[in-house]
Design a protein around this motif. Sequence first.
Motif, PDB file in Angstrom:
ATOM      1  N   ARG A  19      21.495 -32.830   1.982  1.00 12.13           N
ATOM      2  CA  ARG A  19      20.546 -33.674   1.247  1.00 12.13           C
ATOM      3  C   ARG A  19      20.213 -34.933   2.043  1.00 12.13           C
ATOM      4  N   TYR A  20      21.207 -35.482   2.719  1.00 11.81           N
ATOM      5  CA  TYR A  20      20.966 -36.661   3.549  1.00 11.81           C
ATOM      6  C   TYR A  20      19.926 -36.336   4.631  1.00 11.81           C
ATOM      7  N   ARG A  21      20.070 -35.182   5.279  1.00 11.44           N
ATOM      8  CA  ARG A  21      19.128 -34.795   6.332  1.00 11.44           C
ATOM      9  C   ARG A  21      17.734 -34.551   5.769  1.00 11.44           C
ATOM     10  N   ILE A  22      17.662 -34.019   4.547  1.00  8.71           N
ATOM     11  CA  ILE A  22      16.353 -33.808   3.918  1.00  8.71           C
ATOM     12  C   ILE A  22      15.644 -35.141   3.712  1.00  8.71           C
ATOM     13  N   PHE A  23      16.371 -36.130   3.203  1.00  3.40           N
ATOM     14  CA  PHE A  23      15.767 -37.456   3.000  1.00  3.40           C
ATOM     15  C   PHE A  23      15.421 -38.105   4.334  1.00  3.40           C
ATOM     16  N   LYS A  24      16.260 -37.919   5.338  1.00  6.31           N
ATOM     17  CA  LYS A  24      15.964 -38.487   6.655  1.00  6.31           C
ATOM     18  C   LYS A  24      14.687 -37.884   7.237  1.00  6.31           C
ATOM     19  N   GLY A  47      21.589 -45.288  -3.334  1.00  4.13           N
ATOM     20  CA  GLY A  47      21.093 -45.278  -1.962  1.00  4.13           C
ATOM     21  C   GLY A  47      20.711 -43.929  -1.397  1.00  4.13           C
ATOM     22  N   SER A  48      20.846 -42.872  -2.168  1.00  2.31           N
ATOM     23  CA  SER A  48      20.628 -41.535  -1.630  1.00  2.31           C
ATOM     24  C   SER A  48      19.264 -41.375  -0.974  1.00  2.31           C
ATOM     25  N   ALA A  49      18.214 -41.891  -1.617  1.00  2.00           N
ATOM     26  CA  ALA A  49      16.857 -41.649  -1.140  1.00  2.00           C
ATOM     27  C   ALA A  49      16.471 -42.499   0.054  1.00  2.00           C
ATOM     28  N   THR A  50      17.081 -43.675   0.223  1.00  2.00           N
ATOM     29  CA  THR A  50      16.587 -44.589   1.254  1.00  2.00           C
ATOM     30  C   THR A  50      17.597 -44.976   2.333  1.00  2.00           C
ATOM     31  N   LEU A  51      18.881 -44.717   2.141  1.00  2.56           N
ATOM     32  CA  LEU A  51      19.849 -45.063   3.188  1.00  2.56           C
ATOM     33  C   LEU A  51      19.514 -44.459   4.548  1.00  2.56           C
ATOM     34  N   PRO A  52      18.952 -43.244   4.623  1.00  7.33           N
ATOM     35  CA  PRO A  52      18.604 -42.702   5.938  1.00  7.33           C
ATOM     36  C   PRO A  52      17.622 -43.563   6.723  1.00  7.33           C
TER      37      PRO A  52
END
Length: 252
Positions: A19-24, A47-52
């Motif tokens: 999921r992190y890579r998807i948002f990144k 922070g899931s959506a914007t931390l990347p």
Amino acid sequence: MPGLYDRADIYDLIESEDRYRIFKDHWSNVLQGRDIKSLLDVSIGSGSATLPLAELGVSLSGSDLSEKMLANCKRKAEARDFRIELRCCDFRNVSEHFDGPFDCVASTGNSLPYVSNEDVGKTLEQMDALIKPGGYLYFGIRNWDKILNERKRFFPYAPFFDGNTRVNLTQIWDYNSDGSITFNILYVFEKDQKFFQMEVFEEHYFPIKFELLLNMLKEMNYRDIQRMAFPFKKADIPVENLPWYCVMAQKQ
């Protein structure tokens, strides 16, 4: 009934490196061709959506109403050695808590419909006050036009795992007489093929149609208003048929 934001520990169970890579990848595509070096997310949550964005070289700031979610966001940022500024506040008066200006001010995670349509307009004005001339306003949101047209009620998610525990997640939507929609969010925890825990949460939303959002942005003199798939990627499916979308608009 408690809201899911009251249980940041459960809210983040669905998180993963995938999921992190998807948002990144989403942000890498959205940023392409745009000069964005600083961004404020006024509904950053955990922070899931914007931390990347921090990994992509953007100076990130965030605000949220939930201290628990902000604590999770801080913990996750520190684990990746990201330095971000976080403040607890309502996005309807966010301009009183940050100085700006930012290259982009965003609202992620379908947060705008937590407030009335009238207050969405006020929130967009608060976001606008922190955006530099030529900067961008961004939001991610569920496709409420599609939801209101189809009026589906049951939304099962693919099961995922927390260690050896299988997590089964389902949403049941109630369409209320005042036009709002209540999301009943059910988590069932299973181990060794036995259910041992159930958690139920309730979230309340005020649907907002894209045409109204578009008119708000035009009245605020935004141009180059683009509605894109969320997560953003090249797809054959028209954006209006997708369950989520995002909007990027440039301030004159």
